[in-house]
Each structure stands twice: as structure tokens, then as C-alpha cells.
Design a protein around this motif. Structure first.
Motif, PDB file in Angstrom:
ATOM      1  N   THR A 240      10.999 -91.921  60.227  1.00 56.76           N
ATOM      2  CA  THR A 240       9.855 -92.367  59.443  1.00 56.76           C
ATOM      3  C   THR A 240      10.150 -92.225  57.951  1.00 56.76           C
ATOM      4  OG1 THR A 240       8.792 -90.190  59.264  1.00 56.76           O
ATOM      5  CG2 THR A 240       8.341 -91.493  61.263  1.00 56.76           C
ATOM      6  N   LEU A 241       9.190 -92.622  57.154  1.00 63.87           N
ATOM      7  CA  LEU A 241       9.297 -92.441  55.706  1.00 63.87           C
ATOM      8  C   LEU A 241       9.576 -90.986  55.359  1.00 63.87           C
ATOM      9  CD1 LEU A 241       8.823 -93.395  52.713  1.00 63.87           C
ATOM     10  CD2 LEU A 241       6.393 -92.883  53.101  1.00 63.87           C
ATOM     11  N   LEU A 242       8.972 -90.050  56.101  1.00 64.56           N
ATOM     12  CA  LEU A 242       9.176 -88.634  55.831  1.00 64.56           C
ATOM     13  C   LEU A 242      10.635 -88.249  56.065  1.00 64.56           C
ATOM     14  CD1 LEU A 242       6.065 -89.040  56.473  1.00 64.56           C
ATOM     15  CD2 LEU A 242       6.068 -86.643  57.158  1.00 64.56           C
ATOM     16  N   ASP A 243      11.214 -88.733  57.166  1.00 66.30           N
ATOM     17  CA  ASP A 243      12.626 -88.457  57.449  1.00 66.30           C
ATOM     18  C   ASP A 243      13.522 -89.050  56.367  1.00 66.30           C
ATOM     19  OD1 ASP A 243      12.315 -87.218  60.115  1.00 66.30           O
ATOM     20  OD2 ASP A 243      11.669 -89.197  60.744  1.00 66.30           O
ATOM     21  N   ARG A 244      13.217 -90.273  55.978  1.00 68.24           N
ATOM     22  CA  ARG A 244      14.043 -90.954  54.993  1.00 68.24           C
ATOM     23  C   ARG A 244      13.978 -90.250  53.639  1.00 68.24           C
ATOM     24  NH1 ARG A 244      11.236 -96.533  55.610  1.00 68.24           N
ATOM     25  NH2 ARG A 244      12.511 -97.133  53.800  1.00 68.24           N
ATOM     26  N   ALA A 245      12.782 -89.804  53.265  1.00 78.60           N
ATOM     27  CA  ALA A 245      12.628 -89.131  51.973  1.00 78.60           C
ATOM     28  C   ALA A 245      13.339 -87.777  51.976  1.00 78.60           C
ATOM     29  CB  ALA A 245      11.152 -88.959  51.644  1.00 78.60           C
ATOM     30  N   SER A 246      13.074 -86.949  52.987  1.00 77.00           N
ATOM     31  CA  SER A 246      13.704 -85.625  53.019  1.00 77.00           C
ATOM     32  C   SER A 246      15.214 -85.746  53.201  1.00 77.00           C
ATOM     33  CB  SER A 246      13.094 -84.773  54.135  1.00 77.00           C
ATOM     34  OG  SER A 246      13.291 -85.361  55.399  1.00 77.00           O
ATOM     35  N   GLY A 247      15.647 -86.748  53.975  1.00 77.79           N
ATOM     36  CA  GLY A 247      17.076 -86.956  54.172  1.00 77.79           C
ATOM     37  C   GLY A 247      17.806 -87.337  52.897  1.00 77.79           C
ATOM     38  N   ALA A 248      17.066 -87.928  51.946  1.00 76.91           N
ATOM     39  CA  ALA A 248      17.647 -88.293  50.657  1.00 76.91           C
ATOM     40  C   ALA A 248      17.494 -87.188  49.619  1.00 76.91           C
ATOM     41  CB  ALA A 248      16.997 -89.577  50.135  1.00 76.91           C
ATOM     42  N   GLY A 249      17.018 -86.020  50.075  1.00 74.81           N
ATOM     43  CA  GLY A 249      16.906 -84.873  49.170  1.00 74.81           C
ATOM     44  C   GLY A 249      15.574 -84.726  48.474  1.00 74.81           C
ATOM     45  N   HIS A 250      14.576 -85.517  48.854  1.00 79.41           N
ATOM     46  CA  HIS A 250      13.257 -85.416  48.251  1.00 79.41           C
ATOM     47  C   HIS A 250      12.419 -84.352  48.968  1.00 79.41           C
ATOM     48  CE1 HIS A 250      13.459 -89.396  46.013  1.00 79.41           C
ATOM     49  NE2 HIS A 250      14.471 -89.508  46.865  1.00 79.41           N
ATOM     50  N   GLN A 251      11.548 -83.699  48.233  1.00 82.50           N
ATOM     51  CA  GLN A 251      10.576 -82.809  48.853  1.00 82.50           C
ATOM     52  C   GLN A 251       9.510 -83.641  49.562  1.00 82.50           C
ATOM     53  OE1 GLN A 251       9.039 -80.651  45.495  1.00 82.50           O
ATOM     54  NE2 GLN A 251      10.549 -79.017  45.659  1.00 82.50           N
ATOM     55  N   VAL A 252       9.076 -83.175  50.744  1.00 79.07           N
ATOM     56  CA  VAL A 252       7.984 -83.810  51.470  1.00 79.07           C
ATOM     57  C   VAL A 252       6.945 -82.742  51.789  1.00 79.07           C
ATOM     58  CG1 VAL A 252       7.281 -85.054  53.547  1.00 79.07           C
ATOM     59  CG2 VAL A 252       9.476 -85.589  52.453  1.00 79.07           C
ATOM     60  N   TYR A 253       5.814 -82.814  51.106  1.00 74.19           N
ATOM     61  CA  TYR A 253       4.722 -81.868  51.318  1.00 74.19           C
ATOM     62  C   TYR A 253       3.759 -82.466  52.348  1.00 74.19           C
ATOM     63  CZ  TYR A 253       6.127 -79.176  47.193  1.00 74.19           C
ATOM     64  OH  TYR A 253       6.810 -78.408  46.289  1.00 74.19           O
ATOM     65  N   GLY A 266      10.917 -84.409  59.163  1.00 71.13           N
ATOM     66  CA  GLY A 266      10.944 -84.889  57.796  1.00 71.13           C
ATOM     67  C   GLY A 266      10.144 -84.056  56.819  1.00 71.13           C
ATOM     68  N   VAL A 267       9.529 -82.973  57.279  1.00 72.35           N
ATOM     69  CA  VAL A 267       8.674 -82.139  56.421  1.00 72.35           C
ATOM     70  C   VAL A 267       9.502 -81.018  55.808  1.00 72.35           C
ATOM     71  CG1 VAL A 267       6.694 -80.581  56.384  1.00 72.35           C
ATOM     72  CG2 VAL A 267       6.616 -82.683  57.762  1.00 72.35           C
ATOM     73  N   THR A 268       9.439 -80.881  54.488  1.00 67.79           N
ATOM     74  CA  THR A 268      10.117 -79.762  53.827  1.00 67.79           C
ATOM     75  C   THR A 268       9.151 -78.652  53.433  1.00 67.79           C
ATOM     76  OG1 THR A 268       9.909 -80.738  51.603  1.00 67.79           O
ATOM     77  CG2 THR A 268      11.853 -81.351  52.903  1.00 67.79           C
ATOM     78  N   HIS A 269       7.884 -78.980  53.234  1.00 67.05           N
ATOM     79  CA  HIS A 269       6.870 -77.997  52.850  1.00 67.05           C
ATOM     80  C   HIS A 269       5.590 -78.294  53.641  1.00 67.05           C
ATOM     81  CE1 HIS A 269       9.643 -78.005  49.449  1.00 67.05           C
ATOM     82  NE2 HIS A 269       9.164 -76.830  49.084  1.00 67.05           N
ATOM     83  N   LYS A 270       5.176 -77.347  54.468  1.00 63.30           N
ATOM     84  CA  LYS A 270       3.971 -77.495  55.270  1.00 63.30           C
ATOM     85  C   LYS A 270       2.863 -76.634  54.666  1.00 63.30           C
ATOM     86  CE  LYS A 270       2.213 -76.752  59.990  1.00 63.30           C
ATOM     87  NZ  LYS A 270       2.574 -76.345  61.368  1.00 63.30           N
ATOM     88  N   ILE A 271       1.719 -77.264  54.369  1.00 68.18           N
ATOM     89  CA  ILE A 271       0.590 -76.550  53.768  1.00 68.18           C
ATOM     90  C   ILE A 271      -0.621 -76.677  54.679  1.00 68.18           C
ATOM     91  CG2 ILE A 271      -0.931 -76.362  51.771  1.00 68.18           C
ATOM     92  CD1 ILE A 271       1.255 -77.572  50.071  1.00 68.18           C
ATOM     93  N   LYS A 272      -1.104 -75.560  55.187  1.00 70.76           N
ATOM     94  CA  LYS A 272      -2.279 -75.568  56.045  1.00 70.76           C
ATOM     95  C   LYS A 272      -3.533 -75.514  55.190  1.00 70.76           C
ATOM     96  CE  LYS A 272      -2.741 -73.631  59.922  1.00 70.76           C
ATOM     97  NZ  LYS A 272      -2.912 -72.687  61.047  1.00 70.76           N
ATOM     98  N   ALA A 273      -4.540 -76.254  55.603  1.00 62.19           N
ATOM     99  CA  ALA A 273      -5.848 -76.217  54.950  1.00 62.19           C
ATOM    100  C   ALA A 273      -6.862 -76.789  55.926  1.00 62.19           C
ATOM    101  CB  ALA A 273      -5.843 -77.000  53.646  1.00 62.19           C
TER     102      ALA A 273
END
Length: 405
Positions: A240-253, A266-273
Motif C-alpha cells: 500500500t501507500l504506507l508500505d511504499r512510503a516507509s520503504g522509501a525511508g519516510h516516516q508513517v504515523y 508500513g507503519v513506523t509510528h503508531k499513536i493510540k487515541a
């Protein structure tokens, strides 16, 4: 380097899906019908809100114009003259009107298969499934075993659950197996462990999610679901977009239930709320932490879970107005090359019959200080949203969708 803030208003549909008839949803229009109800006085609730729907910031981004583009009619209180950004309509090609289908397609991966569903019978779950789950979990039985609203079935069976220790199992028209249990009397980790067993057993049936629904309280008047919900989901069939972004070195919140929907991929930062305003606060916090090139993705679930499924028009209208009131705060924190995308995954018209999602088109509202305003038209796939975000972040093109930027 630009960043993207993707705010998904869960279930905020705008009517007009061409295949709505196949889902029994011809004429459904979440935003339009809420606005009409408010204008007629049916959106009033003492101590909560009254009068016409007031969402000036969403309207300035193009919400009214998007509804008009979708169904040819502007809702009361909204306009067709956005003041900035780009607006359009998203049309889903995936075959479901459920959470995973909408989210995966938004992230560039339309669902290529039919989900599995449980029949509207009582009992609804196959005996072999229930018996195997009970054996592996060391339980004596379950309660529920039917289609039901989560809050209603907890009120109905919560006391018996506490007394017997039997979990409450139920489903809906969506591809889902839900298990409600008391956080203290049953145990939160025990509930998660049970859901893992249920997920292993339902995955071959193409059931999209097993959802842990913990609650607290001692009687129907005090029972309340907590923020410790957890979704056990079938992973997307391709990156997905998340995999593609994190795979390219981008942070994914991933804020709220986003990580669960994508099975953590693809998630690099998981925030619960939990709760509309807490989710908004968490989004603002992520903006403060996010580096150049980051993707911040928040699901604002309350529109759907608290008001759409409960067919609560005043509550839904109030939630829209609360969300709208926070938008200037978010926009004021954007950098010059940041991109804000506000959209939805399906509808859940609170004026509609039943308690289920409605098959609708969704608004696509896009703003950046660096982006000229305009109309993007009716997009033939939600995947266009993901491809536009990928383009903004400098990622290569995916297999599905086309950028409108």
C-alpha cells in the motif's frame, strides 16, 4: 521536503454511488441528509446543538461543492463556492462498503476479491468455528452469536457475561467477527488472545477483521466500551501507500485504528487515541514530531461508530461541527509545502434504515499553501487519493489509480 496529513472522516459519505442499488442504499447521502435534518429541526438536541449544520471550514475546502458534484444538489447551509484548495468526489471500485475495502483502496490497493460474510440467522456462526474456538481457548460457551449493534448487545448480555465468563460474539452486515468482553472480569489480554484464535479460524473464510471490543461497568446503565479496541485484520494483498512510503525511508504515523486496518504494515509510528478530540490532538502532536517527507494518517472513527451506526443525527452533526472547528488549528500548523487531504471510506447515513454502512461516494478535499485551487472532478477509484499523495511525497507511481495533482 513536503509532508502529507491525511484525515479520514470515517463514514462521511456524500451519496450518489452508481452501484448503491446493489447494496440496498439507493438515495443514501450521509452529509446531505444530516444537513437537511438539521435545517428541519431534526438535528436539535438540548445541551448539544441546534439549528442548521455549521461546517464553514469544511465548506471552504469544498464540502458543499463536492456534495453538489456527487448528487447534483447542495445541502442546506453549505455552498458551491470553496475558498481554497481542490475538491472532488471519490468513487469506490472495491466490492465492499466496509472499512478495509475503503482504506486499502485509498492507499492504492483496491480489494480484488469478495469478502466472506456471516448469514443473518440465529445462531449465525458455524458450529465448527465456535466449537474449535471454545476448545482452543478453554471456554464453556459464547453469548450472542447473532447480528447486533455493539452497544446494544453489551447492554443486553453484559451482566450474563460477567456472571458466566462467556464472551459476547456478534457480527454485522460487514465482514467482521466481533468479541466483547469485560476488561476486568474477563481480562484484556485474555480477550486479545481469544481474538487471535478467532482470527486464525476466520481468515480462511475471508472474514476481513476480528475486533476485540473491551468494556467496563457493572450494569447496563454503566457499561461503556473503552479505547482498548484492537482489530486483527487480513493484510492487504500488495504493498500500500504506507508500505511504499516507509520503504522509501519516510516516516508513517498511524493515528487511531489505522495501524490495525493495515495489519501494522508500513507503519513506523503508531499513536493510540480514542475519541474525536483526542484523535485530533494526536494528529497535531504527530505534526509536531513528523520529519520532512512524513505521512500522517488518522482515522476519525467516532463519526461511524458513535453516531452513524447508532443512527444519531444530532450527535453526528455535532461531531462534524467539532471536527470543523479544529481545522483552522491544523491548517495554521502546516508548512508551506505540506498537503492536507480530508476524505472518507464509505457512508453511514444516520437517517437510513438499519444500522449498517451505506454505499456512497466520498468527498476529496485537498489543501496546501503551495497548491492552486480548483476542481478534480469525480475520480473513478479511491486509489487516485493514494497516487496523489505518493506524487506529492515524490514516490514512484503505483499499479492503481492516477494522481490529480
Amino acid at each position: 521536503m513536503p509532508r502529507v496529513i491525511l484525515c479520514l472522516m470515517d463514514s462521511v459519505g456524500i451519496g450518489g454511488a452508481p452501484d448503491a442499488e446493489a447494496f440496498g442504499d439507493t438515495g443514501a447521502n450521509t452529509v446531505g441528509h444530516i444537513a437537511e435534518a438539521c435545517a428541519a429541526g431534526d438535528g436539535d438536541r438540548e445541551g448539544l446543538r441546534s439549528g442548521s449544520l455549521r461546517v464553514p471550514n469544511l465548506d471552504a475546502m469544498g464540502l458543499g461543492a463536492a456534495v453538489n458534484l456527487s448528487v447534483g444538489q447542495t445541502p442546506p447551509g453549505l455552498t458551491t463556492t470553496p475558498k481554497g484548495g481542490r475538491f472532488g468526489v471519490g468513487r469506490e471500485v472495491s466490492k465492499g462498503k466496509d472499512t478495509p475495502s475503503g482504506h486499502w483502496e485509498i492507499a492504492g490497493v483496491p480489494v480484488p476479491f469478495e469478502w466472506g460474510y456471516f448469514p443473518k440467522t440465529e445462531p449465525t456462526f458455524p458450529d465448527e468455528l465456535v466449537n474449535e474456538m471454545l476448545t482452543r481457548a478453554g471456554l464453556e460457551g459464547i453469548l450472542g452469536n447473532k447480528h447486533a449493534s455493539g452497544t446494544t448487545i453489551i447492554a443486553e448480555l453484559g451482566e450474563e457475561h460477567i456472571r458466566t465468563g462467556k464472551p459476547i460474539c456478534y457480527t454485522s452486515i460487514d465482514s467482521v467477527f466481533q468479541i466483547a468482553a469485560h476488561e476486568e472480569h474477563f481480562g484484556l489480554q485474555r480477550l486479545y488472545d481469544l481474538c487471535e484464535i478467532a482470527f486464525e479460524l476466520t481468515e480462511p473464510l475471508k472474514i476481513g477483521r476480528v475486533i476485540a471490543r473491551p468494556f467496563v461497568g457493572e450494569n447496563p446503565e454503566t457499561f461503556k466500551r473503552t479505547g482498548n479496541r484492537r482489530d486483527f485484520a487480513i493484510p492487504p494483498p500488495e504493498p500500500t501507500l504506507l508500505d511504499r512510503a516507509s520503504g522509501a525511508g519516510h516516516q508513517v504515523y498511524a493515528v487511531g485504528k489505522i495501524s490495525d486496518i493495515y495489519a501494522g504494515r508500513g507503519v513506523t509510528h503508531k499513536i493510540k487515541a480514542s475519541g474525536l478530540m483526542s484523535l485530533f490532538n494526536a494528529t497535531l502532536d504527530a505534526m509536531e514530531m513528523a520529519a520532512d517527507g512524513a505521512l500522517i494518517f488518522t482515522n476519525f472513527v467516532d463519526f461511524d461508530s458513535e453516531f452513524g451506526h447508532r443512527r444519531d443525527v444530532p450527535g453526528y452533526a455535532d461531531a462534524l461541527e467539532q471536527f470543523d472547528g479544529r481545522l483552522p488549528e491544523l491548517i495554521s500548523r502546516m508548512r508551506d509545502d505540506d498537503l492536507l487531504v480530508v476524505t472518507a471510506d464509505h457512508g453511514n447515513d444516520p437517517t437510513w434504515e438499519g444500522t449498517d454502512h451505506t454505499r456512497e461516494q466520498v468527498p476529496i478535499l485537498v489543501f496546501s499553501p503551495a497548491l492552486a485551487p480548483g476542481e478534480i472532478g469525480i475520480r473513478n477509484s479511491f486509489a487516485d487519493i493514494g497516487e496523489s499523495i505518493a506524487h506529492w511525497l515524490g514516490l514512484g507511481a503505483g499499479q492503481h489509480g492516477r494522481s490529480f495533482l
